[in-house]
Design an enzyme around this catalytic site. Structure first.
Site, mmCIF file in Angstrom:
data_model
loop_
_atom_site.group_PDB
_atom_site.id
_atom_site.type_symbol
_atom_site.label_atom_id
_atom_site.label_comp_id
_atom_site.label_asym_id
_atom_site.label_seq_id
_atom_site.Cartn_x
_atom_site.Cartn_y
_atom_site.Cartn_z
ATOM 1 N N CYS A 364 0.838 -1.210 0.000
ATOM 2 C CA CYS A 364 0.000 0.000 0.000
ATOM 3 C C CYS A 364 0.870 1.256 0.000
ATOM 4 O O CYS A 364 0.567 2.245 0.682
ATOM 5 C CB CYS A 364 -0.963 0.007 1.189
ATOM 6 S SG CYS A 364 -2.209 -1.284 1.122
ATOM 7 N N ALA A 365 1.959 1.194 -0.759
ATOM 8 C CA ALA A 365 2.877 2.335 -0.866
ATOM 9 C C ALA A 365 3.467 2.370 -2.277
ATOM 10 O O ALA A 365 4.684 2.362 -2.464
ATOM 11 C CB ALA A 365 3.980 2.233 0.178
#
EC number: 2.8.1.7
Length: 406
Positions: A364-365
């Protein structure tokens, strides 16, 4: 160091199981931590012996549940050193907390032409809500870039701030790199320029003591499930003066004073105006038990134990020639790496066959993956129940994969 690691490990039932015929090595606590028996027992006890709807009844069970829930609110305030329990809002998790701020504070106080600052290392939960807000309102998003070592250059912040800048949203600890940002200094610089500051503490509260008043931030958010508590419960801390000015984000029961079909609705005071509907009461009880657990061990001893383990892990992993480590030397909680040219998914799949649980992917980056020009990374995360033996198993597994795949 006299950290009671054997007793701690015995407190977590799941650590005794096997995966693929191997003793489990759980190195994915940054995604979600395992639960001590005390947390499991607390939720079970509440459901079995004390369950009732809170804030909605005069009978004894309801009154008891309400009192226990509000006691946890006070406990959370003490845990992060908030000035008042009324600065603590129960939410589903970090993601909902940030969305609440974006949709309540953001839509009430920001307007077209304003700008906000985020960093290049943020989790998507601290990017996407601001992007959605910016698209709807015409707000500009400015990105604070990273250095080559995966850190923030403090002097670069001033160049991003001008008369239009209203808010800074920044993580305390990177969920990928483990970078520990100097939040107190960052907040001081931002506040001197008149900015409101939101700090994402999802990867911090389990690794170090947190004092929101000392940090000086306006909002602080974290999740229970990473703090050895239940899933589906999190915390938004907000300074009282700001919360009282913010409108509700969601409407429903429990967050109102009066409702009239002809005269409209008036809302409860903060924090209750932000807690529409039936709360995750059992999760709140479990969160209280998790805070009790880490408080009894002591966050400073936990931090010291984990830092010693981190230094050992980095030293051992550095001996694998084809392994690339990402992030600074001094870090908390997580180790991101890739093994040669092998896809992270393949590495993670092989490790799983050896009973070793890590996380693979973009974590999630995705902007951070773009910064390092890789599609994905492996991530091993350390918690208070991990040991040098866990690290040795990871290193041996990676060396075995290196030989198998070449």
């Amino acid at each position: 160091m006299n950290f009671p690691i054997e007793r701690v490990r015995a407190d977590f039932p799941l650590l005794s199981r096997q995966v693929n015929g191997q003793p489990l090595v759980y190195l994915d606590s940054a995604a979600s931590a395992q639960k001590p028996q005390a947390v499991i027992d607390k939720e079970l006890h509440f459901y079995r012996d004390g369950y009732a709807a809170v804030h909605r009844g005069i009978h004894s069970l309801s009154a008891e549940a309400t009192q226990q829930m509000e006691a946890v609110r006070t406990q959370v305030a003490d845990f992060i050193h908030a000035a008042s329990a009324e600065e603590i809002i129960f939410v589903r998790g970090t993601t909902e907390a940030i969305n609440l701020v974006a949709n309540s504070y953001g839509r009430h106080f920001l307007a077209a032409g304003d700008s906000i600052i985020i960093t290049e290392m943020e989790h998507h939960a601290n990017i996407v809500p601001w992007q959605m807000l910016a698209q709807d309102l015409g707000v500009e998003i400015r990105v604070w870039p990273l250095t080559a070592t995966g850190e923030l250059e403090i002097t670069a912040l001033a160049a991003l701030i001008d008369d239009t800048t209203r808010l800074l949203a920044v993580t305390q600890v990177s969920n990928v790199l483990g970078t520990v940002n100097p939040i107190k200094d960052i907040v001081a610089q931002a506040k001197a320029a008149g900015l409101v500051v939101l700090v994402d503490g999802a990867q911090a509260v389990m690794h170090q003591p947190v004092d929101v008043q000392a940090l000086g931030c306006d909002f602080y958010v974290f999740s229970g499930h990473k703090l050895y508590g239940p899933s589906g419960i999190g915390i938004l801390y907000g300074k009282s003066a700001l919360l009282q000015q913010m409108p509700p984000w969601e409407g429903g029961g429990a967050m109102i004073k009066t409702v009239s079909l002809t005269q409209g609705t008036t809302f409860a005071d903060a924090p209750w105006r932000f807690e529409a509907g039936s709360p995750n009461t059992a999760g709140i009880m479990g969160l209280g038990a998790a805070i009790d657990y880490v408080t009894e061990l002591g966050l400073l001893p936990i931090q010291q134990y984990e830092q010693s383990l981190m230094h050992y892990a980095l030293a051992q992993l550095s001996q694998i020639k084809s392994l690339t480590l990402y992030g600074p030397t001094e870090r908390a909680g997580v180790i991101a790496f890739n093994l040669g040219q092998h896809h992270a998914y393949d590495v993670g799949s092989f490790l799983d066959q050896y009973g070793i649980a890590i996380r693979t992917g973009h974590h999630c980056a995705m902007p951070l993956m773009a910064f390092y020009q890789v599609p994905s990374m492996c991530r091993a995360s350390l918690a208070l129940y991990n040991t040098r033996e866990d690290v040795d198993r990871l290193v041996a597994g990676l060396q075995r994969i290196e030989k198998l795949l070449g």
